[in-house]
Scaffold this motif. Structure first.
Motif, PDB file in Angstrom:
ATOM      1  N   LEU A 510      22.949  40.379 114.478  1.00 56.16           N
ATOM      2  CA  LEU A 510      22.359  40.267 113.155  1.00 56.16           C
ATOM      3  C   LEU A 510      22.137  38.796 112.850  1.00 56.16           C
ATOM      4  CD1 LEU A 510      21.552  41.454 110.373  1.00 56.16           C
ATOM      5  CD2 LEU A 510      23.937  41.125 109.696  1.00 56.16           C
ATOM      6  N   TYR A 511      20.872  38.423 112.667  1.00 56.89           N
ATOM      7  CA  TYR A 511      20.541  37.039 112.330  1.00 56.89           C
ATOM      8  C   TYR A 511      20.222  36.970 110.846  1.00 56.89           C
ATOM      9  CZ  TYR A 511      20.260  35.530 117.183  1.00 56.89           C
ATOM     10  OH  TYR A 511      20.561  35.197 118.469  1.00 56.89           O
ATOM     11  N   ARG A 512      20.756  35.936 110.208  1.00 55.32           N
ATOM     12  CA  ARG A 512      20.402  35.721 108.813  1.00 55.32           C
ATOM     13  C   ARG A 512      19.887  34.300 108.642  1.00 55.32           C
ATOM     14  NH1 ARG A 512      25.042  38.420 104.954  1.00 55.32           N
ATOM     15  NH2 ARG A 512      23.986  40.424 104.744  1.00 55.32           N
ATOM     16  N   TRP A 518      25.358  32.887 101.669  1.00 48.87           N
ATOM     17  CA  TRP A 518      25.052  34.289 101.955  1.00 48.87           C
ATOM     18  C   TRP A 518      25.061  34.539 103.464  1.00 48.87           C
ATOM     19  CZ3 TRP A 518      20.196  35.706 104.271  1.00 48.87           C
ATOM     20  CH2 TRP A 518      19.974  37.093 104.358  1.00 48.87           C
ATOM     21  N   ALA A 519      24.443  33.650 104.223  1.00 46.25           N
ATOM     22  CA  ALA A 519      24.294  33.875 105.656  1.00 46.25           C
ATOM     23  C   ALA A 519      25.635  33.791 106.384  1.00 46.25           C
ATOM     24  CB  ALA A 519      23.317  32.847 106.245  1.00 46.25           C
ATOM     25  N   LEU A 520      26.519  32.937 105.908  1.00 45.68           N
ATOM     26  CA  LEU A 520      27.785  32.744 106.611  1.00 45.68           C
ATOM     27  C   LEU A 520      28.920  33.532 105.975  1.00 45.68           C
ATOM     28  CD1 LEU A 520      27.533  28.894 107.160  1.00 45.68           C
ATOM     29  CD2 LEU A 520      26.928  30.714 108.741  1.00 45.68           C
ATOM     30  N   GLY A 521      28.625  34.297 104.950  1.00 46.84           N
ATOM     31  CA  GLY A 521      29.687  35.033 104.269  1.00 46.84           C
ATOM     32  C   GLY A 521      30.645  34.067 103.609  1.00 46.84           C
ATOM     33  N   GLU A 522      31.913  34.386 103.648  1.00 48.76           N
ATOM     34  CA  GLU A 522      32.910  33.555 102.963  1.00 48.76           C
ATOM     35  C   GLU A 522      33.533  32.552 103.921  1.00 48.76           C
ATOM     36  OE1 GLU A 522      33.315  33.815  99.666  1.00 48.76           O
ATOM     37  OE2 GLU A 522      31.695  35.289  99.832  1.00 48.76           O
ATOM     38  N   SER A 523      32.916  32.337 105.077  1.00 50.38           N
ATOM     39  CA  SER A 523      33.583  31.572 106.127  1.00 50.38           C
ATOM     40  C   SER A 523      33.582  30.066 105.877  1.00 50.38           C
ATOM     41  CB  SER A 523      32.953  31.872 107.484  1.00 50.38           C
ATOM     42  OG  SER A 523      31.592  31.518 107.440  1.00 50.38           O
ATOM     43  N   GLY A 524      33.992  29.680 104.694  1.00 47.28           N
ATOM     44  CA  GLY A 524      34.299  28.282 104.414  1.00 47.28           C
ATOM     45  C   GLY A 524      33.127  27.319 104.541  1.00 47.28           C
ATOM     46  N   GLU A 525      32.035  27.627 103.856  1.00 51.87           N
ATOM     47  CA  GLU A 525      30.911  26.690 103.896  1.00 51.87           C
ATOM     48  C   GLU A 525      30.984  25.787 102.671  1.00 51.87           C
ATOM     49  OE1 GLU A 525      27.914  24.499 104.821  1.00 51.87           O
ATOM     50  OE2 GLU A 525      28.706  26.039 106.172  1.00 51.87           O
ATOM     51  N   THR A 526      30.815  24.504 102.866  1.00 50.32           N
ATOM     52  CA  THR A 526      31.009  23.573 101.752  1.00 50.32           C
ATOM     53  C   THR A 526      29.826  23.576 100.787  1.00 50.32           C
ATOM     54  OG1 THR A 526      30.297  21.897 103.317  1.00 50.32           O
ATOM     55  CG2 THR A 526      32.656  21.999 102.804  1.00 50.32           C
ATOM     56  N   SER A 527      28.655  23.233 101.268  1.00 51.32           N
ATOM     57  CA  SER A 527      27.524  23.223 100.337  1.00 51.32           C
ATOM     58  C   SER A 527      26.777  24.538 100.525  1.00 51.32           C
ATOM     59  CB  SER A 527      26.618  22.034 100.608  1.00 51.32           C
ATOM     60  OG  SER A 527      25.734  22.305 101.656  1.00 51.32           O
ATOM     61  N   GLU A 528      26.956  25.428  99.564  1.00 52.61           N
ATOM     62  CA  GLU A 528      26.489  26.787  99.828  1.00 52.61           C
ATOM     63  C   GLU A 528      25.002  26.969  99.607  1.00 52.61           C
ATOM     64  OE1 GLU A 528      26.297  29.468  95.985  1.00 52.61           O
ATOM     65  OE2 GLU A 528      27.609  30.047  97.633  1.00 52.61           O
ATOM     66  N   ALA A 530      22.790  25.016 101.096  1.00 50.82           N
ATOM     67  CA  ALA A 530      22.078  24.545 102.282  1.00 50.82           C
ATOM     68  C   ALA A 530      21.412  25.723 102.988  1.00 50.82           C
ATOM     69  CB  ALA A 530      23.038  23.853 103.231  1.00 50.82           C
ATOM     70  N   THR A 531      20.355  25.440 103.752  1.00 49.87           N
ATOM     71  CA  THR A 531      19.654  26.496 104.469  1.00 49.87           C
ATOM     72  C   THR A 531      20.130  26.522 105.924  1.00 49.87           C
ATOM     73  OG1 THR A 531      17.760  26.168 103.068  1.00 49.87           O
ATOM     74  CG2 THR A 531      17.394  27.365 105.109  1.00 49.87           C
ATOM     75  N   VAL A 532      20.577  27.697 106.372  1.00 49.53           N
ATOM     76  CA  VAL A 532      21.107  27.811 107.730  1.00 49.53           C
ATOM     77  C   VAL A 532      20.553  29.059 108.407  1.00 49.53           C
ATOM     78  CG1 VAL A 532      23.284  26.679 107.083  1.00 49.53           C
ATOM     79  CG2 VAL A 532      23.125  29.169 107.075  1.00 49.53           C
ATOM     80  N   LEU A 533      20.741  29.113 109.728  1.00 47.91           N
ATOM     81  CA  LEU A 533      20.514  30.341 110.487  1.00 47.91           C
ATOM     82  C   LEU A 533      21.876  30.754 111.018  1.00 47.91           C
ATOM     83  CD1 LEU A 533      18.486  32.357 111.857  1.00 47.91           C
ATOM     84  CD2 LEU A 533      18.633  30.881 113.864  1.00 47.91           C
ATOM     85  N   SER A 534      22.245  32.029 110.788  1.00 49.07           N
ATOM     86  CA  SER A 534      23.525  32.495 111.295  1.00 49.07           C
ATOM     87  C   SER A 534      23.285  33.659 112.252  1.00 49.07           C
ATOM     88  CB  SER A 534      24.426  32.935 110.148  1.00 49.07           C
ATOM     89  OG  SER A 534      23.976  34.176 109.642  1.00 49.07           O
ATOM     90  N   SER A 535      24.166  33.758 113.243  1.00 53.21           N
ATOM     91  CA  SER A 535      24.097  34.868 114.173  1.00 53.21           C
ATOM     92  C   SER A 535      25.421  35.620 114.058  1.00 53.21           C
ATOM     93  CB  SER A 535      23.869  34.300 115.579  1.00 53.21           C
ATOM     94  OG  SER A 535      24.350  35.165 116.548  1.00 53.21           O
ATOM     95  N   ASP A 536      25.405  36.856 113.571  1.00 54.56           N
ATOM     96  CA  ASP A 536      26.607  37.648 113.303  1.00 54.56           C
ATOM     97  C   ASP A 536      27.626  36.857 112.474  1.00 54.56           C
ATOM     98  OD1 ASP A 536      25.633  39.868 114.642  1.00 54.56           O
ATOM     99  OD2 ASP A 536      26.331  39.066 116.581  1.00 54.56           O
ATOM    100  N   GLY A 537      27.117  36.112 111.468  1.00 51.23           N
ATOM    101  CA  GLY A 537      28.020  35.405 110.562  1.00 51.23           C
ATOM    102  C   GLY A 537      28.444  34.025 111.046  1.00 51.23           C
ATOM    103  N   ARG A 538      28.086  33.665 112.291  1.00 53.53           N
ATOM    104  CA  ARG A 538      28.451  32.328 112.775  1.00 53.53           C
ATOM    105  C   ARG A 538      27.257  31.382 112.638  1.00 53.53           C
ATOM    106  NH1 ARG A 538      29.978  35.533 116.655  1.00 53.53           N
ATOM    107  NH2 ARG A 538      28.329  34.797 118.000  1.00 53.53           N
ATOM    108  N   LEU A 539      27.562  30.134 112.334  1.00 52.46           N
ATOM    109  CA  LEU A 539      26.510  29.150 112.148  1.00 52.46           C
ATOM    110  C   LEU A 539      25.738  28.912 113.455  1.00 52.46           C
ATOM    111  CD1 LEU A 539      25.286  26.964 110.213  1.00 52.46           C
ATOM    112  CD2 LEU A 539      26.876  25.379 111.287  1.00 52.46           C
ATOM    113  N   ALA A 540      24.401  29.076 113.431  1.00 51.38           N
ATOM    114  CA  ALA A 540      23.606  28.812 114.629  1.00 51.38           C
ATOM    115  C   ALA A 540      22.801  27.523 114.473  1.00 51.38           C
ATOM    116  CB  ALA A 540      22.659  29.983 114.900  1.00 51.38           C
TER     117      ALA A 540
END
Lengths: 746, 66
Positions: A510-512, A518-528, A530-540
């Protein structure tokens, strides 16, 4: 207009119906602006494409105004905009009244035709008289000339007489006053001499004077009308109405003027907010660039206050209108603009200033001549004849052409460079500037984000991100997609979450792509945010964006600095963002976070210091400042109101339009001064001859024609040489290429 | 000399007729789209249905009332 939900479709069609004119018997006519047409092929594609829709009876494309007029019948209007989009010529509705002909132009052209007819025929007869017709023939020819000159004077001369009369009534004088006096006296004297069988008559001078001056007047009008037509043809940014949700569940599309506070409005992604309001339900991002100058999209949800003119980017919204359209943000700007307009001293055109010096001198010279001849010869008929000859020979034919002809040539030069001039005096004002004030978002920058760190992201990750981003119209998504064009991946179950991002399945993962929170869930992201690509909840991958600078911004700024102009940036965006853009371009004077009234105040302060400011801006929030500035310029992507306030509108993306306009204006200013010098030199030679009493109708006709031809020829020099070389290097596309304007307006 | 008696009026009448023709064409919308008129010579009027539309210049003119 890009979404195809039934509700939105209804809104589009209702808007179409509101914009149509009923012709009776169930027939309607709709005017569409189609900026993309520029050749016979485009005409054919649009006409043939639209005629095939059901219910359409007639289509005709007007290439000059880039407009299509469509006649259709039926209960529901055909979906013209979507059809145009499919044909590859995206268009939009244009005001019904735009299609009307310009009555002023018609009047000028008819006056010109009558004056031309009379002048040519009288000249024909005059040449026979000059070549020595016998007394009887001469007398007959003078009478025929009088009969031709009178209607020409009444019909074509009216344009000058009315203008002169309205100037005199307000205690002013303009170029039309000496023209009117000269022409009328020339006719009266000639008529008197014809009655008394005298050898000389000046009918040809009166008629050809009106003809020459009308040419200048008509060209001047054509230039401004053309600019107005093109500006009108640009994309309209203000909505015409909105879909109202009734309490009983009905949806009505109401025009803007009928929306009352408290009404619930449904907005689809891609709509502009019609009136100020509060969000009742829905989550989305708003693009506020046009309204306030903020470059980053703003996340909004239920309870957020939204302003008219901002663009709803990602999700459907229901808003409750809080004020009527007249009291919205847009209307507040109009009030500020009116105040700025009243505060600004009206600019006096160079030609009018010249006329203020010119007419007293000429009239005094004629009067003194009359007195002098009275004293010297005691023959009052002789004295008046010579005095009128003075008026005729000094009648400002060359002076009347000196300014408009240069401005027409200069406007043509700018048109080839994609710059429209809305007012001839703008050239004069632009040559006087010593300060240039830029807006940031949409002016120095394109108002569109650009991916900054594409090189730092692994190519395959970026490809996946680009393939996902391809499915969304959010500006950040488009920036990612643009960094890797043509990226494709076997995505499935693509879903877009308004205000959050977009998710997709690829090879079991699942890519977000979207907000970090939102993309990383609650996994401790500091600046929420920011725009990211995540793969199964992990930062890509992490993406950073900056607003893309306009092409040639750097070169244009450097060029302006070399000309010794003080440069400033006034932005409604955050001070940090304004500072970043300004320092990357090397501009020292920056102010960020300004409200429209503060921008206006800053310009007033500059004016109080005696500075003459060129304001370059695009947003709603710049509109009052554009009016207050000495001269102003706006890109074609600007808000309607900003475009209408600006003196120059540039259609291409490049900021080099600013130095090009400045260069052409300065060249035009030089030529205008040369033309004035030529006209004065002509008078310096002709006046003594006239005072001495040696002017015959033949000499007057030769002198006037010669001076006009010299002035026109001098103006045409603007079309050659150095400027042409510069114009050629900066014209990337043909003169009629309006596509950049269209893209950035969407 | 006597030839002038009819030649001059004739010249004026011909000129006046040209002026009237210009007024007529102006009111008839012939100058509304000069750029388009220049490009349309490349189109084949018999090719299709829309062609029938643009041959029909008079009443089809969008800016004419009615």
């Amino acid at each position: 207009m890009s979404t195809d939900t039934p509700a939105n479709d209804l809104a589009v069609r209702e808007e179409l119906r509101l914009a149509s004119r009923a012709l009776g018997q169930g027939l309607y006519q709709t005017e569409l602006s189609v900026p993309g047409v520029h050749c016979a092929g485009c005409i054919r594609a649009v006409e043939n494409g639209l005629i095939q829709l059901p219910g359409i009876e007639h289509v005709r494309v007007n290439l000059s105004t880039k407009r299509a007029s469509v006649r259709w019948r039926g209960a529901t209007p055909p979906d013209l905009l979507q059809a145009l989009e499919r044909l590859g010529f995206p268009g939009h509705l244009s005001e019904a009244e735009d299609g009307r002909k310009d009555p002023e132009l018609g009047r000028l052209i008819r006056a010109l035709a009558v004056a031309g007819f009379a002048a040519m025929n009288i000249m024909l007869l005059s040449v026979s008289v000059w070549s020595g017709a016998d007394a009887a023939t001469r007398q007959a020819f003078h009478w025929i000339s009088a009969a031709l000159a009178l209607p020409s004077l009444l019909y074509s001369g009216r344009i000058f007489f009315l203008s002169a009369w309205s100037a005199l009534r307000h205690g002013r004088t303009n170029m039309d006053v000496p023209i009117s006096v000269g022409v009328c006296l020339a006719f009266a004297l000639s008529l008197y001499d014809t009655v008394h069988n005298e050898p000389h008559a000046y009918f040809d001078a009166a008629a050809s004077l009106i003809f020459f001056l009308l040419i200048g007047r008509t060209l001047d009008h054509l230039m401004r009308e053309r600019a107005r037509a093109v500006v009108r043809g640009l994309v309209r940014l203000a909505p015409r109405g909105a879909t109202v949700l009734r309490d009983d569940g009905r949806r009505d599309y109401l025009p803007l003027g009928e929306i009352e506070p408290g009404m619930r409005l449904a907005l689809a992604a891609g709509d502009r907010i019609p009136v100020d309001g509060v969000i009742e339900s829905g989550v989305s991002d708003l693009d506020c660039a046009i309204a306030t100058g903020e470059s980053a999209p703003q996340q909004v949800q239920a309870g957020s206050v939204v302003r008219a003119g901002t663009l709803n980017l990602s999700g459907p919204l229901t808003i409750i209108a809080s004020v009527r359209a007249e009291a919205s943000f847009l209307a507040e700007m109009v009030r500020l603009m009116e105040a700025a307009e009243n505060g600004r001293a009206r600019y006096r055109r160079l030609a009018d200033r010249a006329a203020r010096l010119y007419s007293p001198v000429v009239h005094a010279a004629a009067f003194m001549t009359c007195l002098g001849w009275m004293v010297a010869s005691g023959d009052w008929h002789r004295a008046i004849t010579v005095a009128i000859a003075v008026l005729i020979i000094t009648c400002p034919c060359a002076l009347g052409l000196a300014v408009p002809i240069v401005q027409v040539v200069a406007a043509r030069r700018l048109f080839e460079n994609g710059i429209m001039v809305r007012d001839g005096s703008a050239f004069e004002r632009l040559t006087e500037i010593d300060t240039v004030v830029f807006d940031k978002t949409g002016t120095l920058t394109l108002g569109k984000p650009r991916l900054l760190n594409a090189d730092a992201i692994a190519p395959e990750t970026l490809s996946i991100a680009a393939a996902i981003a391809e499915r969304s119209s959010h500006p950040l998504s488009r920036a990612i997609a643009a960094s890797r064009p043509g990226a494709d991946a076997a995505l499935s179950d693509v879903r877009e979450y308004p205000g959050l991002g977009i998710e997709a399945w690829l090879e079991g993962s699942l890519y977000r792509l979207g907000r970090a929170g939102w993309a990383l869930g609650e996994s401790g992201e500091t600046s929420e945010s920011a725009t990211v690509l995540s793969s199964d909840g992990r930062l890509a991958a992490r993406f950073s964006f900056a607003d893309a600078e306009r092409p040639q911004a750097r070169a244009a700024i450097d060029n302006l600095r070399v000309h010794g102009l003080r440069l400033e940036v006034l932005s409604g965006d955050t001070p940090a963002a304004a500072q970043a853009t300004a320092s990357s371009l090397g501009i020292d004077n920056v102010a960020g976070g300004l409200l429209p009234a503060q921008k206006l105040g800053h310009l007033d302060a500059l004016a109080a210091q005696g500075r003459r400011v060129l304001m370059v801006g695009d947003g709603l929030n710049d509109a009052p400042a554009l009016v207050a500035a000495h001269v102003s310029m706006a890109p074609a992507s600007a808000a309607d109101i900003g475009r209408n306030a600006a003196d120059f509108v540039f259609l291409r993306d490049g900021l080099d339009a600013v130095p090009v306009a400045l260069g052409v204006s300065r060249a035009a200013g030089r030529l205008v001064r040369q033309n004035f010098a030529l006209a004065i030199a002509y008078n310096a030679i002709a006046l003594p001859i006239a005072i001495a009493g040696y002017v015959t109708p033949l000499i007057a006709a030769l002198a006037m024609s010669l001076s006009s031809v010299i002035v026109v020829a001098n103006a045409l020099r603007l079309g050659s040489g150095r400027l042409r070389a510069r114009g050629a290097s900066s014209s990337r596309a043909r003169a009629g290429d309006f596509r950049p304007a269209l893209e950035s307006g969407r | 000399m006597s030839s002038l008696v009819f030649l001059i009026p004739l010249a004026l009448v011909l000129g006046g007729a040209a002026l009237a023709a210009f007024f007529w064409s102006l009111r008839n919308g012939q100058y509304d789209d000069l750029q388009g008129a220049a490009e349309r010579i490349f189109l084949d009027p018999d090719a299709d249905r829309a062609g029938a539309g643009f041959r029909d210049t008079g009443p089809a003119d969008p800016s004419r009332p009615g």
